[in-house]
Write a protein that holds these residues in place. Structure first.
Motif, PDB file in Angstrom:
ATOM      1  N   TYR A  55      -9.895   5.916  15.465  1.00 22.95           N
ATOM      2  CA  TYR A  55     -11.101   6.049  14.649  1.00 22.95           C
ATOM      3  C   TYR A  55     -10.802   6.985  13.480  1.00 22.95           C
ATOM      4  CZ  TYR A  55     -13.474   4.227  18.821  1.00 22.95           C
ATOM      5  OH  TYR A  55     -13.865   3.460  19.896  1.00 22.95           O
ATOM      6  N   TYR A  56     -11.197   6.587  12.282  1.00 20.04           N
ATOM      7  CA  TYR A  56     -10.943   7.412  11.100  1.00 20.04           C
ATOM      8  C   TYR A  56     -12.240   7.580  10.307  1.00 20.04           C
ATOM      9  CZ  TYR A  56     -11.138   2.993   8.573  1.00 20.04           C
ATOM     10  OH  TYR A  56     -11.568   1.793   8.056  1.00 20.04           O
ATOM     11  N   SER A  57     -12.318   8.653   9.539  1.00 24.62           N
ATOM     12  CA  SER A  57     -13.511   8.957   8.738  1.00 24.62           C
ATOM     13  C   SER A  57     -14.754   8.796   9.607  1.00 24.62           C
ATOM     14  CB  SER A  57     -13.570   8.068   7.499  1.00 24.62           C
ATOM     15  OG  SER A  57     -12.427   8.270   6.693  1.00 24.62           O
ATOM     16  N   ILE A  98      -4.721   5.389   2.141  1.00 29.03           N
ATOM     17  CA  ILE A  98      -5.582   6.564   1.946  1.00 29.03           C
ATOM     18  C   ILE A  98      -5.144   7.766   2.784  1.00 29.03           C
ATOM     19  CG2 ILE A  98      -7.951   7.435   2.148  1.00 29.03           C
ATOM     20  CD1 ILE A  98      -8.891   4.519   1.695  1.00 29.03           C
ATOM     21  N   ALA A  99      -4.760   7.516   4.013  1.00 30.71           N
ATOM     22  CA  ALA A  99      -4.426   8.617   4.930  1.00 30.71           C
ATOM     23  C   ALA A  99      -3.317   9.499   4.384  1.00 30.71           C
ATOM     24  CB  ALA A  99      -4.009   8.049   6.286  1.00 30.71           C
ATOM     25  N   LYS A 100      -3.411  10.782   4.708  1.00 31.63           N
ATOM     26  CA  LYS A 100      -2.374  11.729   4.282  1.00 31.63           C
ATOM     27  C   LYS A 100      -2.149  12.752   5.400  1.00 31.63           C
ATOM     28  CE  LYS A 100      -5.726  14.580   1.749  1.00 31.63           C
ATOM     29  NZ  LYS A 100      -6.901  13.862   2.311  1.00 31.63           N
ATOM     30  N   VAL A 101      -1.023  13.429   5.341  1.00 31.26           N
ATOM     31  CA  VAL A 101      -0.718  14.456   6.328  1.00 31.26           C
ATOM     32  C   VAL A 101      -1.819  15.515   6.311  1.00 31.26           C
ATOM     33  CG1 VAL A 101       0.867  16.342   6.908  1.00 31.26           C
ATOM     34  CG2 VAL A 101       1.767  14.094   6.296  1.00 31.26           C
ATOM     35  N   GLY A 102      -2.302  15.874   7.477  1.00 29.33           N
ATOM     36  CA  GLY A 102      -3.395  16.838   7.583  1.00 29.33           C
ATOM     37  C   GLY A 102      -4.727  16.188   7.911  1.00 29.33           C
ATOM     38  N   ASP A 103      -4.846  14.883   7.668  1.00 34.02           N
ATOM     39  CA  ASP A 103      -6.092  14.184   7.977  1.00 34.02           C
ATOM     40  C   ASP A 103      -6.324  14.136   9.484  1.00 34.02           C
ATOM     41  OD1 ASP A 103      -6.648  13.745   5.352  1.00 34.02           O
ATOM     42  OD2 ASP A 103      -6.134  11.614   5.346  1.00 34.02           O
ATOM     43  N   ARG A 104      -7.608  14.142   9.848  1.00 35.97           N
ATOM     44  CA  ARG A 104      -7.975  14.114  11.259  1.00 35.97           C
ATOM     45  C   ARG A 104      -8.457  12.722  11.659  1.00 35.97           C
ATOM     46  NH1 ARG A 104     -11.385  18.616  14.640  1.00 35.97           N
ATOM     47  NH2 ARG A 104      -9.859  19.926  13.587  1.00 35.97           N
TER      48      ARG A 104
END
Length: 214
Positions: A55-57, A98-104
């Motif tokens: 699951y994202y955002s 879109i995703a980047k290092v640090g994203d949850r």
């Protein structure tokens, strides 16, 4: 001075919060992702070959991705890994674009087809043959690595078919298992789409034993 407890969104109940710590380009259309579990629940675990709902955002619809890492890596390093091939799927597009290092993100384990390192062992299981095509290598890589980590007496054979040599994902990881696991062998089938019906086969055996005919 009263504090309010924030309830998780309904679709996130029972999930694990993770942070993206690494993103690696594996091929022109495939990326690998490493997730660090932020506050791992004691009962969170998985079997080699299972997948995760991701699951994202604020999107309540997850994407399902096979785990390429092993239960041992989860236990020792608190991380899980997946590999994702580009497709129109919204979760895939988010991870790639879109995703980047640090994203949850949040994950939940699923899947009823897996290798159980505590049950599927000799004398019940002595020989494993894994057959993969393209991105389908992902759950089998987890199984390969887990067999190597936990039971080297099992004979292991991987048959891996791809369109082009660039599509051979995780070859270094596969070779590492093969060279360290004397009972193992990998055979690669590469069919170039530009030369219809032509198939090249590369067999890989441990380099430290030239007399091994497995």
């Amino acid at each position: 001075g009263s504090s309010l407890s924030v309830k998780p969104a309904p679709h996130l109940i029972g999930t694990e919060a993770c942070q993206i710590t690494k993103m690696t380009v594996l091929s022109p259309d495939t990326k690998a992702f490493t997730f660090l579990l932020i506050d791992k629940k004691k009962n969170f675990s998985f079997k080699a070959g299972q997948w995760v709902d991701l699951y994202y955002s604020d999107n309540p619809k997850p994407g399902g991705f096979s785990l390429t890492s092993t239960p041992t890596t989860l236990k020792e390093k608190n991380v899980v890994e997946i590999a994702v091939k580009l497709s129109p799927n919204p979760s895939v597009k988010w991870l790639h674009d879109i995703a980047k290092v640090g994203d949850r993100v949040h994950i939940k384990v699923g899947g009823t087809v897996f290798w159980d390192q505590e049950v599927d062992i000799p004398p019940k299981v002595t020989n494993i043959i894994l057959i993969a095509g393209g991105i389908g290598i992902t759950p089998l890589l987890s199984i390969m690595k887990t067999v190597y980590e936990t039971n080297k007496s099992i004979s292991l054979t991987l048959l891996y078919s791809v369109k082009t040599e660039a599509d051979l994902l995780f070859r270094d990881s596969i070779e590492s298992v093969i060279q360290s696991h004397s009972n193992s062998k990998a055979v690669y089938f590469v069919s170039d789409k530009n030369t219809e019906s032509s198939t090249s086969v590369t067999s890989s055996i441990p380099t430290n034993d030239n007399n091994n005919n497995n």
